[in-house]
Design a protein around this motif. Structure first.
Motif, short mmCIF file in Angstrom:
data_model
loop_
_atom_site.label_atom_id
_atom_site.label_comp_id
_atom_site.label_asym_id
_atom_site.label_seq_id
_atom_site.Cartn_x
_atom_site.Cartn_y
_atom_site.Cartn_z
N GLY A 173 2.58 -6.69 7.81
CA GLY A 173 2.76 -6.11 9.13
C GLY A 173 2.03 -4.79 9.32
O GLY A 173 1.92 -4.29 10.43
N LEU A 174 1.54 -4.21 8.20
CA LEU A 174 0.79 -2.95 8.28
C LEU A 174 -0.51 -3.11 7.50
O LEU A 174 -0.71 -2.52 6.43
CB LEU A 174 1.63 -1.80 7.69
CG LEU A 174 2.93 -1.47 8.42
CD1 LEU A 174 3.74 -0.47 7.62
CD2 LEU A 174 2.62 -0.91 9.82
N PRO A 175 -1.44 -3.93 8.01
CA PRO A 175 -2.66 -4.25 7.27
C PRO A 175 -3.56 -3.04 6.98
O PRO A 175 -4.36 -3.07 6.08
CB PRO A 175 -3.37 -5.26 8.18
CG PRO A 175 -2.82 -5.00 9.55
CD PRO A 175 -1.40 -4.58 9.34
#
Length: 253
Positions: free
Chosen positions: A115-117
């Motif tokens: 979700g936080l690439p």
């Protein structure tokens, strides 16, 4: 040509520091899988040759070929990228960092968060696991890869430095006086590490003043004297006393 050429070949290599000629036209072939010992008295040119092989100093003249192709090492990092790692006598380890941190210094592994690439965190678990695997590969038992290097013995520190070179998949490893100031047990560990590198098919260039250590692990020996290579031969039939005589006289007989 590259398939049959030595792994590394020096032709007519010279090195001058102002008016001082440290190397005077050295020819040297290092074959894949060799454990080649470079020996000679102080001032023979060993340090200058090692610095050239390591990419720390450029040669003043001559040619270097890597697997048959001309090569110029712009820096130690450049040499490492081309498969040549150098482990100096001081090992260049960070004593207060852990075994894992030393092995991955400058090449740390990271992981992303779902979700936080765009956010990357150190993958400490994977680095710890791979550090342990590298030490196991060298048959070195260390209880915890998070142990600070300053708590390790001299032989274990050599293993950490070698693991870092293997992490970079170095095909040729230069070891500068690896057993200097070590006790008998630690020296035995380092010699076993060299044997393991040889068994893996790695190429080792060993610089040592200890003739017994050289005879214990080397497959070939090159003797430098006055900046010139005067002897280059297999180690078969050579014991420590004879090798010391060769270093002193520059002759095999």
């Amino acid at each position: 040509m590259a398939d049959t050429a030595p792994f590394l070949s020096l032709t007519g290599v010279t090195k001058s520091y102002g008016p001082v000629e440290a190397l005077k036209g050295v020819d040297l072939d290092v074959h894949a899988g060799d454990v080649l010992a470079l020996v000679g008295d102080n001032g023979a040119g060993k340090s200058s040759l090692v610095k050239i092989l390591a990419g720390a100093h450029p040669p003043s003249g001559g040619e270097i070929r890597l697997k048959g192709e001309p090569v110029h090492f712009a820096s130690p990092g450049d040499a490492l990228q081309k498969g040549i790692a150098t482990i100096y006598q001081d090992l260049a380890v960070a004593p207060r960092l852990s075994i894992t941190e030393n092995i991955f210094l400058g090449s740390e592994l990271t992981r992303t968060i779902p979700g936080l690439p765009g956010l990357h965190l150190l993958d400490k678990r994977r680095m710890r696991r791979e550090a342990g695997a590298l030490l196991t590969r060298l048959s070195v038992n260390v209880a915890d890869a998070d142990t600070p290097v300053e708590r390790l013995s001299g032989g274990q520190r050599q293993a950490v430095a070698l693991s870092r070179a293997l992490r970079w998949d170095a095909r040729m490893i230069i070891m500068d006086e690896p057993t200097a100031a070590l006790g008998v047990q630690e020296t035995r560990l380092v010699l076993d590490l060299i044997r393991r590198l040889h068994a893996e098919g790695r190429t080792v260039v060993l610089i040592s003043h200890n003739m017994a250590d050289v005879c214990a692990v080397a497959t070939r020996v090159a003797v430098l004297k006055g900046g010139r290579k005067v002897i280059d031969r297999g180690i078969d039939g050579v014991d420590a006393d004879r090798l010391a005589h060769m270093v002193m006289t520059g002759r095999e007989g």
